[in-house]
Design a protein around this motif. Structure first.
Motif, PDB file in Angstrom:
ATOM      1  N   UNK A   5      30.806 -23.365  19.877  1.00  0.00           N
ATOM      2  CA  UNK A   5      31.810 -22.532  20.542  1.00  0.00           C
ATOM      3  C   UNK A   5      33.000 -22.998  20.189  1.00  0.00           C
ATOM      4  N   UNK A   6      34.079 -22.227  19.512  1.00  0.00           N
ATOM      5  CA  UNK A   6      35.170 -22.592  18.898  1.00  0.00           C
ATOM      6  C   UNK A   6      36.376 -22.543  19.890  1.00  0.00           C
ATOM      7  N   UNK A   7      37.393 -23.324  20.044  1.00  0.00           N
ATOM      8  CA  UNK A   7      38.594 -23.066  20.761  1.00  0.00           C
ATOM      9  C   UNK A   7      39.717 -23.721  20.127  1.00  0.00           C
ATOM     10  N   UNK A   8      40.913 -23.436  20.787  1.00  0.00           N
ATOM     11  CA  UNK A   8      41.933 -24.079  20.220  1.00  0.00           C
ATOM     12  C   UNK A   8      42.701 -22.942  19.262  1.00  0.00           C
ATOM     13  N   UNK A   9      42.526 -21.823  19.224  1.00  0.00           N
ATOM     14  CA  UNK A   9      43.431 -20.686  18.646  1.00  0.00           C
ATOM     15  C   UNK A   9      44.333 -20.373  19.257  1.00  0.00           C
ATOM     16  N   UNK A  10      45.356 -19.512  18.969  1.00  0.00           N
ATOM     17  CA  UNK A  10      46.664 -18.977  19.677  1.00  0.00           C
ATOM     18  C   UNK A  10      47.567 -18.520  18.789  1.00  0.00           C
ATOM     19  N   UNK A  11      48.721 -18.205  19.318  1.00  0.00           N
ATOM     20  CA  UNK A  11      49.884 -17.873  18.502  1.00  0.00           C
ATOM     21  C   UNK A  11      50.766 -18.810  18.129  1.00  0.00           C
ATOM     22  N   UNK A  12      51.057 -19.077  17.055  1.00  0.00           N
ATOM     23  CA  UNK A  12      52.238 -19.966  16.421  1.00  0.00           C
ATOM     24  C   UNK A  12      53.044 -19.384  15.321  1.00  0.00           C
ATOM     25  N   UNK A  13      54.372 -19.897  15.299  1.00  0.00           N
ATOM     26  CA  UNK A  13      55.261 -19.686  14.338  1.00  0.00           C
ATOM     27  C   UNK A  13      54.993 -20.108  12.991  1.00  0.00           C
ATOM     28  N   UNK A  14      55.315 -19.462  11.975  1.00  0.00           N
ATOM     29  CA  UNK A  14      55.135 -20.051  10.602  1.00  0.00           C
ATOM     30  C   UNK A  14      55.732 -21.511  10.534  1.00  0.00           C
ATOM     31  N   UNK A  18      48.135 -26.032  14.500  1.00  0.00           N
ATOM     32  CA  UNK A  18      47.244 -25.907  15.533  1.00  0.00           C
ATOM     33  C   UNK A  18      45.931 -26.519  15.149  1.00  0.00           C
ATOM     34  N   UNK A  19      45.375 -27.154  16.196  1.00  0.00           N
ATOM     35  CA  UNK A  19      44.023 -27.778  15.932  1.00  0.00           C
ATOM     36  C   UNK A  19      42.796 -27.091  16.513  1.00  0.00           C
ATOM     37  N   UNK A  20      41.894 -26.674  15.921  1.00  0.00           N
ATOM     38  CA  UNK A  20      40.855 -25.799  16.285  1.00  0.00           C
ATOM     39  C   UNK A  20      39.842 -26.882  16.409  1.00  0.00           C
ATOM     40  N   UNK A  21      38.851 -26.521  17.681  1.00  0.00           N
ATOM     41  CA  UNK A  21      37.827 -27.370  17.992  1.00  0.00           C
ATOM     42  C   UNK A  21      36.578 -26.538  17.789  1.00  0.00           C
ATOM     43  N   UNK A  22      35.211 -27.276  17.578  1.00  0.00           N
ATOM     44  CA  UNK A  22      34.168 -26.563  17.631  1.00  0.00           C
ATOM     45  C   UNK A  22      33.034 -27.445  18.334  1.00  0.00           C
ATOM     46  N   UNK A  79      33.397 -30.541  15.718  1.00  0.00           N
ATOM     47  CA  UNK A  79      34.226 -30.569  14.349  1.00  0.00           C
ATOM     48  C   UNK A  79      35.578 -29.986  14.871  1.00  0.00           C
ATOM     49  N   UNK A  80      36.656 -30.482  13.885  1.00  0.00           N
ATOM     50  CA  UNK A  80      37.862 -30.096  14.065  1.00  0.00           C
ATOM     51  C   UNK A  80      38.416 -29.458  13.014  1.00  0.00           C
ATOM     52  N   UNK A  81      39.455 -28.707  13.141  1.00  0.00           N
ATOM     53  CA  UNK A  81      40.262 -28.103  11.854  1.00  0.00           C
ATOM     54  C   UNK A  81      41.647 -28.274  12.340  1.00  0.00           C
ATOM     55  N   UNK A  82      42.426 -29.075  11.668  1.00  0.00           N
ATOM     56  CA  UNK A  82      43.755 -29.438  12.057  1.00  0.00           C
ATOM     57  C   UNK A  82      44.427 -28.627  10.985  1.00  0.00           C
ATOM     58  N   UNK A  83      45.296 -27.766  11.360  1.00  0.00           N
ATOM     59  CA  UNK A  83      45.967 -26.648  10.343  1.00  0.00           C
ATOM     60  C   UNK A  83      47.594 -26.890  10.650  1.00  0.00           C
ATOM     61  N   UNK A  84      48.139 -27.413   9.438  1.00  0.00           N
ATOM     62  CA  UNK A  84      49.593 -27.668   9.514  1.00  0.00           C
ATOM     63  C   UNK A  84      50.113 -26.715   8.729  1.00  0.00           C
TER      64      UNK A  84
END
Length: 121
Positions: A5-14, A18-22, A79-84
């Motif tokens: 189950x993924x979470x953490x998505x959303x709307x963000x400016x360029x 965001x950090x996604x979790x699974x 598991x995480x995905x840190x997106x910068x």
């Protein structure tokens, strides 16, 4: 079976982050490599990042290298995905997957339902 189950998505400016979790449940999480893939509208699903069962090895798509970081916490079955430094072209549905270490969808047996990430310009 493994449920993801993924979470953490959303709307963000360029330029934002965001950090996604699974979160995983079911069979032993620590025995699987984990991966993140994404699918943009009108495009095929593509590889983003993968991490070995121990966390000792990681591999990234060239398009996200240096901006995204994959990590895992086996004690939390997550598991995480840190997106910068996000870009509009990062807009997609992001999926996590469990299976073997690699950049091919065929390496992964279990998939989550996905979480939407939208990056506005």
């Amino acid at each position: 079976q493994v449920q993801l189950v993924e979470s953490g998505g959303g709307l963000v400016q360029a330029g934002g982050s965001l950090r996604l979790s699974c979160a995983a449940s079911g069979r032993t999480f620590g025995s699987f490599a984990m991966g993140w893939f994404r699918q943009a509208p009108g495009k095929e699903r593509e590889f983003v990042a993968t991490i070995s069962w121990s966390g000792g090895r990681t591999y990234y798509a060239d398009s996200v290298k240096g901006r995204f970081t994959i990590s895992r916490d086996n004690a939390k079955n997550t598991v995480y995905l840190q997106m910068n430094s996000l870009k509009p072209e990062d807009t997609a549905v992001y999926y996590c997957a469990a299976g073997g270490f690699g950049d091919s969808e065929r390496s992964y047996a279990y998939w989550g339902q996905g979480t939407q990430v939208t990056v506005s310009s």
